[in-house]
Design an enzyme around this catalytic site. Structure first.
Site, PDB file in Angstrom:
ATOM      1  N   SER A 148     -73.113  16.171 -12.737  1.00 40.56           N
ATOM      2  CA  SER A 148     -74.395  16.860 -12.554  1.00 40.56           C
ATOM      3  C   SER A 148     -74.145  18.359 -12.409  1.00 40.56           C
ATOM      4  O   SER A 148     -73.073  18.852 -12.793  1.00 40.56           O
ATOM      5  CB  SER A 148     -75.134  16.288 -11.349  1.00 40.56           C
ATOM      6  OG  SER A 148     -76.461  16.765 -11.321  1.00 40.56           O
ATOM      7  N   ASN A 149     -75.097  19.077 -11.882  1.00 36.03           N
ATOM      8  CA  ASN A 149     -74.930  20.524 -11.700  1.00 36.03           C
ATOM      9  C   ASN A 149     -75.586  20.932 -10.391  1.00 36.03           C
ATOM     10  O   ASN A 149     -76.165  20.099  -9.694  1.00 36.03           O
ATOM     11  CB  ASN A 149     -75.526  21.274 -12.896  1.00 36.03           C
ATOM     12  CG  ASN A 149     -76.990  20.899 -13.103  1.00 36.03           C
ATOM     13  OD1 ASN A 149     -77.831  21.187 -12.277  1.00 36.03           O
ATOM     14  ND2 ASN A 149     -77.269  20.210 -14.209  1.00 36.03           N
TER      15      ASN A 149
END
Ligand code: C5P
Length: 402
Positions: free
Chosen positions: A209-210
């Site tokens: 993810s980020n």
């Protein structure tokens, strides 16, 4: 925020939740609203008018027959002054009186004379709430356009658990903001917002993810609601509470977000892609948890679909959405990268933000952005709260739209 300068008439009725109305009143005043309070005689048994008088810096009226100034009749002048009438808490008794148009105290006579929108936040014991008489009265108020907030499920003053708790003040404030904005600059427009960072699974317990918190997208959705729009928020997982008064759609992956957006674009006037969509995902997520071994592990990644590219193609046939906004979160060459995305994704506006500085961008409450338009126009905004950035962006969109 549209609470600034709004004239809010707060009606307080006689239930134990009346003390919570004091906190609501304080929060509205802090947000810049002008608040005047009318209490029923029953409410004055639970909480003193002096409390509200102090919080609002206005006299508090309880008595129908007392003139405000000289010959100023309180129920007439207050009802004309109000931009909105909010009754917190609303007892079963007051709800019944409102449904039948009774005017036997200052609050009910003010309500009868008041052309402004009415919000009611019921609070009572579960049996009183469930009683067919109360339900019928509520239905009558709905049919006349009243907005109901709550009641919530939970522990009641009697010690029982059920439906009848006063809605949270956050929810009541959101309902007030939405009602005040109903004729705003985006009234009648259907707005689709995406927010948060997508999660691309590696196996059943891990993902890529980020650092996106979703705050910018949520602020855009909230601001669009307060501008009068009908809003849908397609949200990847965030730690944020759902936004009141909008349709929430939860997704995890870029693929799911793609499907959720494409399914809705034909009925969307304005698309705001604030989500940080993963550009790559693990090729074929493992069905079972990947076990560690002594060797290094190499992951193979594949491209995810580009949602904005697909929207641009669809738009050539359907001409919807009429306006498309993208975000460019960059760590270098901000303007050049943003300008090339603006062109390649056929956007009407791109919001460029430098996410390398610690005071703005990912995971914080503030943002410093530059707005870029296809004609080359650039507008830098100062460092602002994300809620304010969202309002400024929508102000500009509403102007360009005209
Ligand atoms: O291509 P890049 O991710 O840098 O562009 C950012 C913009 O494109 C954002 O508005 C983002 O929501 C959108 N985007 C998209 N589909 C992707 C990746 C990003 O629509 N797969």
């Amino acid at each position: 925020m549209n609470l600034q300068g709004a004239h809010i008439l707060l009606g307080v009725t006689g239930g134990i939740a009346a003390y919570k109305a004091a906190d609501l009143c304080s929060k509205l005043v802090q947000a810049g609203a002008q608040v005047q309070v009318v209490m029923t005689p029953g409410a004055a048994h639970f909480i003193a008018p002096l409390t509200f008088q102090t919080l609002t810096a206005h006299p508090v009226s309880v008595d129908t027959f007392q003139l405000l100034r000289d010959t100023d009749m309180a129920h007439i002048s207050l009802s004309a002054w109000a931009h909105i009438l909010v009754i917190v808490p609303a007892t079963a008794n007051t709800i019944a009186k409102l449904a039948h148009g009774l005017a036997d105290n200052l609050l009910t006579s003010t309500a009868l004379a008041c052309p402004a929108p009415l919000i009611i936040a019921p609070a009572m014991d579960a049996d009183m709430w469930a009683h067919p008489a109360t339900q019928q009265n509520i239905a009558t108020l709905h049919s006349r356009g009243a907005i109901q907030v709550g009641p919530a499920q939970g522990r009641l003053a009697s010690g029982r658990v059920g439906a009848g708790r006063l809605a949270s003040n956050a929810e009541i404030i959101a309902a007030i903001r939405q009602a005040l904005g109903r004729t705003g600059k985006l009234a009648g427009k259907r707005v689709l917002v995406t927010a948060g960072g997508t999660r691309e699974p590696l196996d059943p317990v891990r993902h890529i993810s980020n650092r996106s918190s979703g705050k910018m997208g949520y602020a855009m959705a909230e601001a669009a609601r307060d501008f009068g729009a009908q809003v849908t928020l397609v949200s990847a997982s965030t730690g944020l509470a759902p936004v009141y008064g909008i349709q929430m759609v939860s997704v995890q992956t870029a693929q799911e977000m793609y499907a959720a957006v494409l399914q809705r674009v034909a009925e969307t006037d304005l698309l705001v892609m604030a989500a940080a969509v993963a550009d790559y995902r693990p090729k074929g997520a493992a069905a079972q948890k990947i076990k560690k071994a002594d060797d290094d592990l190499t992951l193979e990644l594949e491209r995810t679909p580009d949602i904005l590219m697909a929207v641009a193609q669809r738009r050539q046939e359907t001409h919807h959405p009429a306006f498309v906004v993208g975000f460019a979160a960059e760590t270098e060459n901000l303007l050049a990268n943003a300008a090339s995305k603006l062109a390649s994704k056929h956007l009407d506006l791109i919001v460029a933000n430098d996410v390398s500085s610690s005071d703005s961008g990912f995971d914080v409450d503030q943002n410093r952005v530059i707005l870029l338009r296809p004609d080359g126009a650039q507008e830098p905004l100062p460092l602002l709260q994300k809620t304010e950035v969202a309002e400024r962006i929508l102000e500009r969109i509403a102007e360009w739209w005209r």
